[in-house]
Design an enzyme around this catalytic site. Structure first.
Site, PDB file in Angstrom:
ATOM      1  N   HIS A  35      32.531  27.136  26.995  1.00 20.72           N
ATOM      2  CA  HIS A  35      33.052  27.588  28.283  1.00 20.72           C
ATOM      3  C   HIS A  35      33.933  26.525  28.923  1.00 20.72           C
ATOM      4  O   HIS A  35      34.178  26.573  30.137  1.00 20.72           O
ATOM      5  CB  HIS A  35      31.884  27.970  29.204  1.00 20.72           C
ATOM      6  CG  HIS A  35      31.122  29.135  28.644  1.00 20.72           C
ATOM      7  ND1 HIS A  35      31.433  30.435  28.948  1.00 20.72           N
ATOM      8  CD2 HIS A  35      30.125  29.178  27.739  1.00 20.72           C
ATOM      9  CE1 HIS A  35      30.625  31.236  28.269  1.00 20.72           C
ATOM     10  NE2 HIS A  35      29.817  30.495  27.521  1.00 20.72           N
ATOM     11  N   GLY A  69      23.178  -3.521  15.767  1.00 17.54           N
ATOM     12  CA  GLY A  69      22.679  -2.835  16.962  1.00 17.54           C
ATOM     13  C   GLY A  69      22.699  -1.323  16.836  1.00 17.54           C
ATOM     14  O   GLY A  69      21.702  -0.638  17.102  1.00 17.54           O
ATOM     15  N   ARG A  70      23.833  -0.770  16.393  1.00 18.91           N
ATOM     16  CA  ARG A  70      23.952   0.695  16.350  1.00 18.91           C
ATOM     17  C   ARG A  70      23.151   1.332  15.209  1.00 18.91           C
ATOM     18  O   ARG A  70      23.125   2.549  15.083  1.00 18.91           O
ATOM     19  CB  ARG A  70      25.430   1.099  16.284  1.00 18.91           C
ATOM     20  CG  ARG A  70      26.202   0.506  15.133  1.00 18.91           C
ATOM     21  CD  ARG A  70      27.708   0.659  15.345  1.00 18.91           C
ATOM     22  NE  ARG A  70      28.521  -0.055  14.382  1.00 18.91           N
ATOM     23  CZ  ARG A  70      28.814  -1.356  14.449  1.00 18.91           C
ATOM     24  NH1 ARG A  70      28.336  -2.090  15.412  1.00 18.91           N
ATOM     25  NH2 ARG A  70      29.586  -1.919  13.536  1.00 18.91           N
ATOM     26  N   GLU A  91      24.822  -7.561  31.051  1.00 17.58           N
ATOM     27  CA  GLU A  91      24.335  -6.374  31.772  1.00 17.58           C
ATOM     28  C   GLU A  91      22.805  -6.279  31.683  1.00 17.58           C
ATOM     29  O   GLU A  91      22.110  -6.019  32.669  1.00 17.58           O
ATOM     30  CB  GLU A  91      24.939  -5.085  31.193  1.00 17.58           C
ATOM     31  CG  GLU A  91      26.437  -4.960  31.323  1.00 17.58           C
ATOM     32  CD  GLU A  91      27.201  -5.524  30.130  1.00 17.58           C
ATOM     33  OE1 GLU A  91      26.696  -6.466  29.476  1.00 17.58           O
ATOM     34  OE2 GLU A  91      28.310  -5.037  29.861  1.00 17.58           O
ATOM     35  N   LYS A 118      32.482  -8.413  25.742  1.00 17.38           N
ATOM     36  CA  LYS A 118      31.339  -9.179  26.266  1.00 17.38           C
ATOM     37  C   LYS A 118      31.818 -10.445  26.975  1.00 17.38           C
ATOM     38  O   LYS A 118      31.215 -10.891  27.936  1.00 17.38           O
ATOM     39  CB  LYS A 118      30.364  -9.540  25.140  1.00 17.38           C
ATOM     40  CG  LYS A 118      29.516  -8.357  24.704  1.00 17.38           C
ATOM     41  CD  LYS A 118      28.407  -8.773  23.750  1.00 17.38           C
ATOM     42  CE  LYS A 118      27.534  -7.589  23.411  1.00 17.38           C
ATOM     43  NZ  LYS A 118      26.371  -7.910  22.611  1.00 17.38           N
ATOM     44  N   GLU A 131      32.554   2.541  16.562  1.00  9.54           N
ATOM     45  CA  GLU A 131      32.336   1.092  16.595  1.00  9.54           C
ATOM     46  C   GLU A 131      32.328   0.529  15.165  1.00  9.54           C
ATOM     47  O   GLU A 131      32.675  -0.626  14.935  1.00  9.54           O
ATOM     48  CB  GLU A 131      31.014   0.770  17.305  1.00  9.54           C
ATOM     49  CG  GLU A 131      30.905  -0.689  17.708  1.00  9.54           C
ATOM     50  CD  GLU A 131      29.678  -0.986  18.565  1.00  9.54           C
ATOM     51  OE1 GLU A 131      29.322  -0.155  19.409  1.00  9.54           O
ATOM     52  OE2 GLU A 131      29.082  -2.043  18.367  1.00  9.54           O
ATOM     53  N   LYS A 166      19.024  -7.805  21.148  1.00  9.81           N
ATOM     54  CA  LYS A 166      18.988  -8.630  19.935  1.00  9.81           C
ATOM     55  C   LYS A 166      19.335 -10.075  20.286  1.00  9.81           C
ATOM     56  O   LYS A 166      18.667 -11.002  19.859  1.00  9.81           O
ATOM     57  CB  LYS A 166      19.999  -8.036  18.943  1.00  9.81           C
ATOM     58  CG  LYS A 166      20.037  -8.677  17.609  1.00  9.81           C
ATOM     59  CD  LYS A 166      20.870  -7.815  16.681  1.00  9.81           C
ATOM     60  CE  LYS A 166      21.515  -8.597  15.595  1.00  9.81           C
ATOM     61  NZ  LYS A 166      22.387  -7.767  14.757  1.00  9.81           N
TER      62      LYS A 166
HETATM   63  C1  G6Q Z   1      26.023  -2.363  18.329  1.00 11.16           C
HETATM   64  C2  G6Q Z   1      26.776  -3.263  19.168  1.00 11.16           C
HETATM   65  C3  G6Q Z   1      26.401  -3.246  20.632  1.00 11.16           C
HETATM   66  C4  G6Q Z   1      25.093  -3.986  20.944  1.00 11.16           C
HETATM   67  C5  G6Q Z   1      24.977  -4.150  22.439  1.00 11.16           C
HETATM   68  C6  G6Q Z   1      23.701  -4.816  22.878  1.00 11.16           C
HETATM   69  O1  G6Q Z   1      26.166  -2.253  17.140  1.00 11.16           O
HETATM   70  O2  G6Q Z   1      26.814  -4.526  18.651  1.00 11.16           O
HETATM   71  O3  G6Q Z   1      26.341  -1.947  21.137  1.00 11.16           O
HETATM   72  O4  G6Q Z   1      24.002  -3.298  20.445  1.00 11.16           O
HETATM   73  O5  G6Q Z   1      26.082  -4.881  22.905  1.00 11.16           O
HETATM   74  O6  G6Q Z   1      23.555  -6.089  22.321  1.00 11.16           O
HETATM   75  P1  G6Q Z   1      22.192  -6.877  22.462  1.00 11.16           P
HETATM   76  O7  G6Q Z   1      21.144  -6.099  21.771  1.00 11.16           O
HETATM   77  O8  G6Q Z   1      22.431  -8.209  21.841  1.00 11.16           O
HETATM   78  O9  G6Q Z   1      21.904  -6.982  23.934  1.00 11.16           O
END
Ligand code: G6Q
Length: 546
Positions: A383, A266-267, A211, A511, A352, A205
């Protein structure tokens, strides 16, 4: 006003004290209608919550709490696009992404339904082109492998769904996911692939997540080391991002950037173009079925009275078990092999969103908020850690998730799987008392001294709450409903607990944290401001490495 001052909150506190003395066995013995009273049948799934320590009085009190928290007003605000993500001043509209009525929705004067529909049309066109072999790499060969580069919300959702719906893929393409900055992962993924036939989706996003950027750059170099031409990037990279500028700078052409918007967290984003790998794997029509299933759950959530509203009930039970009865964790236990990533997905979704300790007004919360979420495929767990579920001092409420029909019917397997599924919730509820244990050992002809020694160890107190979610069959539509069910559960928990569910300052902190240390690792000069543990760890790392 703090939730703790609400009359319904106080009533629940008193009621919880009484309830703690009761046992599920007794509640079932007293009321033969428990299943009918405490279950909900929906088109694609059944929710049985009768094995929770609740009575009709409990449920009425919980619904009264939801009403005093003005849940229905908040629900309307979310669906209408009000800025309920207060700390980031954003609307929360993942529901709009799957609104199959295509009803116009204005946000700051812009009809976002048009934006959503045009992105969907672009996904449709693009996924068909790649799947049918009309999108070719730099040497003219068709694409065989898609590598999604993203992390957290830009990876976990689509990957969980790709795994869950594997049986519905026609294998036109192989789909891979790279999320870890540990080079082992990308190296393992790329090793067997031919750069001429790989398409990378950079899913971010913000297009700044370190990363993801490192992995994307490694992938870029890998491609160029084969093509010897920077122009190849255009044919092998697309992006899903709200940051077009950075994506273009990376070398991705404008027309190959799929939109993301700040009103999608994001989630909660697998319904957007972040779900592109799903459409590439299953075909666009099945992606739409996933959205339709979620939309059905949205309608159920919006239209059903709170007392029979599945996400509301799940949320109220979580508040009851955690905040009022004191449980600190919750297990997610799927009995469908394809749902093997569901627990990890739910972990992010709930923890989160609601793992926070200030209210939306910035005051400390005066009660436990959400439990820690964990889990694994049920059979594997049986198990391993189920010992803890059955006999530890800590009560762990658990959601058992299975399907009536298997997606891979092999004679005999599903019956054994489901026999375990039903047996476990029964055992967790009923337990085995000392009298039963002793009678059983006696019937087996054990001597008295052995019975005295072993009996206390074989006692199971039971009274462990569980929900059972039984899908008719795991398919795109039912999976969409299941995920949306939990998304709305999380929203309701946030409203009841007065938490801003849609920010993630803890993730933002992470981050930024590593950036400074990374400079030190590169230049070898250790910042004297570190605590002695961190300083010595970095020193040890550097000296050992050298
Ligand atoms: C989700 C979080 C987090 C995010 C990632 C990736 O709700 O905010 O998991 O999706 O850190 O972020 P970008 O899509 O900006 O790379």
């Amino acid at each position: 006003m703090s939730r703790t001052s609400l009359p319904s909150w106080k009533a629940l506190l008193n009621h919880a004290e009484k309830t703690k003395q009761s046992h599920l066995n007794q509640l079932f013995a007293e009321d033969s209608q428990r299943f009918n009273k405490f279950s909900i049948k929906l088109p694609t799934l059944l929710l049985d919550y009768s094995k929770n320590l609740v009575t009709e009085e409990t449920m009425a009190k919980l619904v009264a709490l939801a009403n005093e928290c003005e849940l229905e007003t908040w629900r309307k605000k979310m669906f209408d696009g009000e800025r309920i993500n207060r700390t980031e001043d954003r609307a929360v509209l993942h529901t709009a992404l799957r609104n199959r009525t295509k009803k116009p929705l204005l946000l700051d004067g812009i009809n976002i339904t048009d934006q959503i529909e045009s992105t969907l049309a672009k996904m449709k066109n693009f996924s068909a082109k790649v799947r049918e072999g009309h999108w070719c790499g730099y040497s003219g060969k068709r694409i065989t492998d898609v590598v999604n580069i993203g992390v957290g919300g830009s990876s976990l959702g689509p990957q969980m769904v790709t795994e869950a719906l594997k049986q519905y893929s026609d294998n036109s393409l192989n789909i891979h996911y790279v999320s870890n900055v540990d080079g082992t992962q990308i190296a393992d993924v790329l090793r067997p692939l031919n750069p001429e036939k790989v398409l990378f989706i950079v899913s971010s996003k913000t297009f700044t997540t370190i990363e993801t950027m490192i992995n994307a750059n490694t992938a870029r170099k890998w491609l160029i080391s084969s093509s010897f031409d920077e122009k190849a990037v255009e044919k092998h990279f697309v992006a899903v991002s709200a940051n077009k500028k950075n994506a273009v700078e990376f070398g991705i052409t404008q027309e190959n950037i799929f939109d993301m918007w700040d009103w999608v967290g994001g989630r909660f984003s697998l319904w957007s173009a972040i779900g592109l790998p799903i459409a590439l794997d299953l075909g666009y029509d099945k992606f739409i079925e996933l959205l339709e299933g979620a939309h059905e759950m949205d309608l159920h959530f919006q239209q059903t009275p709170l007392r029979n509203n599945a996400p509301v009930i799940l949320a109220l039970l979580s508040v009851w078990n955690c905040t009022f009865l004191g449980s600190q964790s919750q297990a997610i236990l799927p009995y469908d092999q394809p749902l093997h990533m569901l627990s990890a997905y739910m972990q992010q979704a709930e923890m989160e969103s609601n793992g926070k300790s200030v209210t939306w007004d910035g005051n400390p919360v005066e009660y436990s908020t959400v439990p820690s979420i964990w889990g694994e495929l049920g059979i594997n767990g049986q198990h391993a850690f189920y010992q803890y579920l059955h006999q530890s001092n800590n009560v762990v409420p658990a959601d058992f998730i299975g399907s009536v029909e298997s997606v891979t019917p092999i004679k005999g397997h599903h019956e054994t799987l489901m026999a375990n599924f039903f047996a476990q919730t029964q055992a967790l509820m009923s337990g085995v008392n000392e009298e039963q244990v002793r009678a059983d050992l006696k019937a087996k002809g054990r001597v008295q001294s052995y019975i005295d020694k072993v009996a206390p160890h074989k006692v199971h107190k039971g009274n462990r709450p569980t929900n059972t979610l039984l899908l008719k069959r795991l398919e795109p539509r039912s999976l969409g409903s299941l995920i949306a069910l939990y998304e709305h559960k999380i929203f309701v928990q946030g409203i009841i607990l007065q938490i801003c569910s849609f920010d993630q300052w803890g993730v933002e902190l992470g981050k930024g944290l590593a950036n400074k240390i990374e400079v030190e690792l590169h230049n070898g000069i250790i910042n004297q401001g570190h605590d002695s543990s961190t300083r010595e760890l970095i020193k040890y790392y550097q000296s050992t490495r050298a």
